[in-house]
Design a protein around this motif. Structure first.
Motif, short mmCIF file in Angstrom:
data_model
loop_
_atom_site.label_atom_id
_atom_site.label_comp_id
_atom_site.label_asym_id
_atom_site.label_seq_id
_atom_site.Cartn_x
_atom_site.Cartn_y
_atom_site.Cartn_z
N TYR A 194 0.71 -1.16 -0.02
CA TYR A 194 -0.05 -0.09 -0.19
C TYR A 194 0.71 1.20 -0.04
CZ TYR A 194 -4.20 -2.67 1.13
OH TYR A 194 -5.11 -3.86 0.90
N ASP A 197 -0.22 6.89 1.76
CA ASP A 197 -1.39 7.66 1.78
C ASP A 197 -2.62 6.96 1.54
OD1 ASP A 197 -0.78 7.64 -0.83
OD2 ASP A 197 -1.52 9.62 -1.26
N LEU A 199 -5.92 4.35 1.23
CA LEU A 199 -7.17 4.42 1.92
C LEU A 199 -7.72 3.22 1.72
CD1 LEU A 199 -9.86 5.76 2.89
CD2 LEU A 199 -10.39 6.29 0.45
N PRO A 208 -13.09 5.22 7.76
CA PRO A 208 -12.15 4.85 6.53
C PRO A 208 -10.81 4.74 7.25
CG PRO A 208 -13.38 6.81 6.00
CD PRO A 208 -13.94 6.44 7.31
N VAL A 210 -6.82 5.24 6.74
CA VAL A 210 -5.82 6.12 5.91
C VAL A 210 -4.35 5.85 6.67
CG1 VAL A 210 -5.13 8.26 4.94
CG2 VAL A 210 -7.59 7.60 5.60
N GLY A 211 -3.46 5.18 5.68
CA GLY A 211 -2.12 5.12 5.74
C GLY A 211 -1.82 3.66 6.46
N GLN A 214 -3.07 2.87 10.24
CA GLN A 214 -4.47 2.20 10.40
C GLN A 214 -4.85 1.05 9.55
OE1 GLN A 214 -7.07 5.45 9.64
NE2 GLN A 214 -5.92 6.95 10.93
N SER A 284 -3.21 2.11 -3.85
CA SER A 284 -3.62 3.38 -3.25
C SER A 284 -5.08 3.54 -2.61
CB SER A 284 -3.47 4.70 -4.22
OG SER A 284 -4.04 4.76 -5.33
N MET A 285 -5.80 2.90 -3.01
CA MET A 285 -7.17 2.72 -2.62
C MET A 285 -7.90 1.11 -2.74
SD MET A 285 -11.00 2.29 -3.11
CE MET A 285 -10.84 2.72 -5.07
#
Length: 301
Positions: A194, A197, A199, A208, A210-211, A214, A284-285
Motif C-alpha cells: 500500500y 497515503d 485508503l 475509513p 488511511v495510511g 491504521q 492507493s485505494m
C-alpha cells in the motif's frame, strides 16, 4: 487438486489416524500452497482420505458425538459409564490405532466442545475428578512432509488461474502479491503493498482507514484467522491510464472459525486502485464490502 490429493496420500506411510490439528494443517496447506478454495480443500481432504484409507478425526468425532447424544442425561450430563463407552466407540471407529488414553482425551475435548458436563461419580465422595483429571490431547508428533514447491509468482494451481484476470498487465500484478501475502498471513508484506497515503474502506470498519498504521490494525485482526484464504472470482471492470489502474470485481474470503474450527466462507466485492507512478506499483485505494446475505463472518471483513 490432484497434486493436493497426492500430497494427502503421502500420509499413508505413517499413522492412518489424522488428528484434528493435522486436518487443519492440511486444509491450510491446500489453500495456501496448492491454491484451492477452502471448500475445494475440504472436498479433496475427504476424497484423499477415502482413497488412501486414512481416518479423519473430524468424522470419528461426529460419529462419537452422535453416539453420546443418545446417552446424554438430564441437564446435559454425561455419566462415567457412557463416557467410557464413547471412548471405546472412538477407538473402534479410529481403526484401533488410537490408544484408550488418547481416545479418552479426545472424547473429553468433544464433550467440552458440545457443551455437555460430566456427571458426578463415586461410592462415597461423588465428584467429577474422573473427568477433570483427563489431560488434553497430546500434540501430534507426525513428521510433516516438506512444503511442496511454489510457483515463482507465489501461487499455484486454481488460485493462479482465478487471479489471472485481475493480475495481467497494467501494473495490477500487485494484486497477486497481495493475495499471496494475505494467504500467508504476512501483515508486513501486505502493508508494503500500500502507498503511504493509501485508503482502505472495509465492511467491518466504521471509519475509513488511511495510511499504514491504521490499515495494519485491520490486517492484524484478519491475519489472526487460521486457514485464511482469498479467491478472486470475477473481474467486472478495469479502467487504466498511464498513472493508475482501477480494478473492480468479486472475491471470496474463507477461514476457520476460531471457536468451532468450522469453515467460514464470505463472498465480497472489491475495488483496487493501483498507482503505477514510481516503482513498484502500489495500492492507493482498496474498497471491500460484503455481498448482502446471511453469511457467517460477513461482519468480519
Amino acid at each position: 487438486m490432484q497434486q493436493f490429493l497426492d500430497y494427502i496420500g503421502s500420509f499413508r506411510s505413517g499413522r492412518r489416524f489424522i488428528a484434528l490439528e493435522e486436518e487443519r494443517a492440511l486444509l491450510h496447506m491446500g489453500t495456501t500452497r496448492f491454491g484451492l478454495s477452502l471448500d475445494d480443500a475440504m472436498s479433496a481432504l475427504l476424497v484423499g482420505a477415502r482413497q488412501s484409507d486414512l481416518i479423519l478425526e473430524s468424522e470419528v468425532a461426529d460419529e462419537t458425538a452422535a453416539f453420546l447424544a443418545g446417552r446424554v442425561r438430564e441437564a446435559g450430563r454425561i455419566a462415567r459409564s457412557d463416557f467410557k463407552a464413547a471412548s471405546d466407540f472412538f477407538t473402534a471407529r479410529a481403526g484401533n490405532v488410537v490408544t484408550p488414553n488418547e481416545a479418552a482425551r479426545r472424547v473429553r475435548q468433544l464433550v467440552n466442545r458440545s457443551g455437555w458436563t460430566p456427571a458426578r461419580s463415586g461410592w462415597i465422595w461423588r465428584d467429577t475428578r474422573w473427568f477433570d483429571g483427563i489431560p488434553d490431547p497430546a500434540p501430534s508428533t507426525r513428521a510433516w512432509l516438506p512444503a511442496p514447491p511454489m510457483a515463482a509468482d507465489g501461487l499455484s494451481g486454481s488460485a493462479a488461474d482465478a487471479m489471472q484476470a485481475s493480475t495481467s498487465g497494467d501494473g495490477t500484478g500487485v494484486l497477486r502479491d497481495w493475495a499471496a501475502a494475505l494467504q500467508a498471513r504476512n501483515v508486513e508484506q501486505i502493508i508494503a503493498l500500500y502507498t503511504p497515503d493509501a485508503l482502505l474502506l472495509a465492511t467491518a470498519e466504521e471509519r475509513p482507514l488511511v495510511g499504514p498504521a491504521q490499515i495494519r490494525t485491520y490486517f492484524d485482526r484478519l491475519a489472526s484467522y487460521e486457514g485464511l484464504n482469498v479467491r478472486f472470482q470475477q473481474e467486472l471492470q478495469r479502467l487504466t491510464s498511464d498513472r493508475a489502474t482501477l480494478v473492480s470485481g468479486l472475491y471470496t474470503f474463507s477461514w476457520l472459525d476460531p471457536v468451532t474450527s468450522a469453515p467460514v466462507v464470505t463472498p465480497a466485492r472489491y475495488s483496487f486502485a493501483v498507482r503505477q507512478t514510481g516503482s513498484p506499483a502500489r495500492i492507493s485505494m482498496h474498497h471491500s464490502s460484503r455481498i448482502p446475505g446471511n453469511y457467517p463472518g460477513a461482519d468480519q471483513i
